[in-house]
Design an enzyme around this catalytic site. Structure first.
Site, short mmCIF file in Angstrom:
data_model
loop_
_atom_site.label_atom_id
_atom_site.label_comp_id
_atom_site.label_asym_id
_atom_site.label_seq_id
_atom_site.Cartn_x
_atom_site.Cartn_y
_atom_site.Cartn_z
N HIS A 7 0.77 -1.35 0.13
CA HIS A 7 -0.09 0.19 0.20
C HIS A 7 0.98 1.15 0.08
CE1 HIS A 7 -3.77 2.17 0.52
NE2 HIS A 7 -2.90 2.86 1.68
N GLU A 19 -32.86 -7.83 9.20
CA GLU A 19 -33.60 -8.97 9.29
C GLU A 19 -33.46 -9.90 7.90
OE1 GLU A 19 -36.40 -10.56 11.06
OE2 GLU A 19 -36.36 -9.28 12.71
N ARG A 71 -26.63 -10.85 15.79
CA ARG A 71 -26.82 -10.21 14.51
C ARG A 71 -25.79 -8.96 14.41
NH1 ARG A 71 -32.74 -8.47 13.91
NH2 ARG A 71 -32.97 -10.70 13.37
#
EC number: 2.1.2.13
Length: 660
Positions: A104, A434, A619
């Site tokens: 980089h 969801e 989640r």
């Protein structure tokens, strides 16, 4: 040692030659086809590879399963990436047992992302360099193997600095590659607190802001001069490109953008001034500054700056359906604060947006999306950006009213999507976390995670699949009919005005509102299945800032993208959230207005949500797209959000008690 190389640009060519010299067995080279619209001042990896007798590929999507399988068959020991422009999937990175390494063009963790050399000059840095680091799923974030520093002189242009960085890269790899081949090297973790990220630059970024100081303007000129498109300004409608310049100490008290003299051509900045050494008009020749002034009819005391017509640019019109909702009202506040937007909104109520009524840039109608279709079609045609935020998004309704969820969340929103296609309007659609369902990934990734839902008899998934199907329809319209879209997926946004206590009383609210109601009424806090489900809670202010940046859409980076908006560091179980909320409640100045705490009560999900419910253990979002496309990171911790949300509802409850 067998190596596969992903490379582009001069640095890619330097990397290939260094690998060959170090004795690596290069199995294949993956590069990009040249963009005819790009100025190719750098060497061709494809050409150099061919001259070296290497096998070269330039796939459109190297992360496709077919290419992954081909790479697997090559059995690489190690992978190298040198200025390759696409992210490599974990599946590819994991194919190299000896590791994957990227070169980089900065001293990481500073200047992660795109165009680090240009950005370093724009920002006036005096030092940069190159970094060889281990590759991870997060761009430019892996452990550092080696670095080589480069000094930036005040007169360096991006091209000069690129040549310096190229030499530094060759030096670094000559020293480091033998150690990688032998496995005798060490790594250093990057300090995330020092990390900075920059996105790609485009030609429009060369517009000069004369309200900056002379050094800042000079930095921009040398950062984007040839072979790049150049720094520019306007004399009325006519474009003037400045290729070379030098800062001058005295602006003679002139307003920014004022021409101080024409021989030499000197233009005032907020502090100091800029002498134009060379430049050209849009269709003219490359000439000296004084000659440029003559050709363009520039005289002393005339002002240059943004294009004249750009200064009378109209505000963008944003249509928000569901404007009175949690996201809608907070987004309206942010857009009005910015001042560059006119908001047109519809909802069946106005309790949360009364503070905006009367603002000349806020236009509201009370109505139902399933009834006022003519108004909606007219305003989609009239507005620039469409946000259909109308949906039933409370879990108990998924099992209690599954058909209503489908009718509103899918059918009514599909009409809006089709109007956007018909009138060629940009849609920003609220997908949902969801849609990932019971995905088993540690972090849910927009581009790679599987969307897994339960069996048909678990009706709670009707919301998830309604949203997922709309995501797929919108994506298809984008691919086949050119619909401009962005899908955003909120992860458990919380804050003031999330639902209300009345909706919580009938069970139709999100978790924190329900918990606050239990505290206000002195009823037990119900922990569904013990409250062990983990979620990542996101402050509404963090979420809205990300959504605002999607609407801004700088450089059109958000077009055709799916973006998770969540805070992966704020992970907690529902039980932990409830305990935090209780602690804040007991310490609140209004605590004395409410009954004693009634304790926690563990209940089964079926008794709370009814038959057909199914929950998800965790989640957690990957937010690499949001970081890359929006230059956004969430900053607000869950406790602050809980305190502010609780305070809002408690003050409302006390006011309600006083009115009885």
């Amino acid at each position: 040692m067998k190596a596969i190389v992903f490379a582009y640009h001069d640095i890619g060519c330097v990397g290939l030659k260094a690998l060959e010299k170090a004795g690596f067995d290069i199995q294949a080279v993956f590069t990009h086809t040249d963009d005819p619209n790009e100025n190719h001042f750098f060497s061709s990896v494809a050409r150099v590879s061919a001259e070296m007798g290497l096998t070269v590929f330039a796939p459109e999507n190297v992360n496709h399963p077919l290419w992954i399988e081909r790479i697997r068959e090559m059995k690489p020991d190690v992978i190298f990436s040198f200025y390759y422009r696409h992210m490599l999937s974990d599946e590819i990175l994991n194919l190299a047992p000896k590791g994957a390494f990227n070169l980089h063009g900065s001293l990481l963790p500073k200047y992660r992302g795109r165009a680090p050399i240009n950005w370093a000059i724009v920002n006036g840095e005096t030092e940069t360099g190159v970094t060889l680091h281990k590759m991870t799923a997060k761009a430019d974030a892996g452990d550092i193997v080696a670095q080589e520093k480069v000094t930036i002189e005040d007169t360096d242009t991006s091209l000069i600095l690129h040549e310096k960085v190229r030499e530094a890269a060759a030096k670094l790899m000559a020293h480091t590659l033998p150690h990688i081949a032998s496995g005798n090297y060490s790594t250093t973790a990057q300090d995330e607190s020092q990390a900075t990220y920059y996105g790609r630059r485009c030609a429009d970024d060369g517009l000069i802001d004369w309200n900056a100081d002379a050094k800042t303007v000079h930095n921009l000129v040398r950062a984007v001069t040839e072979p790049y498109p150049g720094a520019f300004t306007f004399l009325g409608e006519r474009k003037m490109i400045i290729w070379r310049a030098r800062p001058v100490a005295d602006n003679q008290g002139k307003r920014p953008g004022t021409v101080i003299s024409t021989e030499p051509l000197v233009i005032a900045c907020a502090k100091g001034a800029i002498e134009v050494i060379t430049g050209q008009s849009e269709n003219g020749l490359y000439v000296q500054g004084s000659r440029l002034a003559t050709e363009m009819g520039i005289v002393t005391d005339v002002r240059v700056g943004p294009k004249a017509t750009a200064q009378v640019k109209r505000r963008q019109r944003v249509l928000i359906l569901g404007v009175n909702g949690f996201i809608g009202n907070h987004l309206t506040e942010r857009l009005l604060k910015d001042g560059n937007y006119d908001i047109y909104g519809m909802d069946i109520g106005s309790s949360a947006i009364e503070r905006f009524i009367g603002n000349p840039r806020f236009h509201f109608i009370e109505g139902d999306v399933s009834i006022h279709t003519e108004w909606i079609e007219y305003h989609i045609k009239k507005c620039d950006v469409i946000l259909p935020l109308v949906a039933i998004a409370t879990p108990i309704e998924y099992t209690r009213n599954p058909l209503r969820v489908f009718e509103l969340d899918f059918e009514e929103n599909l009409k809006i999507v089709r109007y956007c296609v018909k009138y060629n309007k940009r849609i920003i659609f609220p997908s949902t976390s969801e849609v990932y369902g019971m995905c088993d990934d540690k972090e849910f990734d927009e581009d790679n995670s599987r969307l897994i839902v339960g069996p048909i008899n678990k009706q709670r998934w009707i919301y998830s699949v309604s949203k997922q199907l709309l995501d797929r329809v919108i994506w298809a319209y984008g691919a086949k009919e050119g619909l401009k879209f962005t899908l955003f997926r909120p992860f458990n946004w919380m804050g003031p005005r999330l639902d209300n206590l009345n909706s919580a009383r009938i069970g139709s609210s999100r978790a924190i509102t329900q918990l606050i109601l239990n505290l206000v009424e002195g009823s037990p806090i119900k922990l569904v299945d013990g409250g062990e489900q983990k979620r990542c809670f996101t402050d509404i202010n963090d979420g809205i800032e990300a959504l605002f940046r999607i609407i801004e859409n700088r450089d059109n980076k958000c077009d055709g993208q799916i973006i998770n908006i969540g805070n992966p560091t704020n992970e907690a179980s529902i039980r932990e959230l409830a305990e935090m909320l209780l602690d804040c409640f007991e310490k609140h100045e209004l605590r004395g207005h409410f009954p004693p705490f009634a304790g926690f009560k563990k209940i089964e999900s079926s008794s709370y949500y009814g038959k057909g419910y199914q929950d998800v253990e965790h989640r957690k979002p990957s937010i690499k797209n949001a970081e890359r496309l929006l230059d956004w990171k969430p900053t607000i911790e869950t406790r602050q959000t809980v305190e502010e949300t609780l305070d809002f509802f408690l003050r409302g409850a006390v006011e309600e008690l006083g009115n009885k």
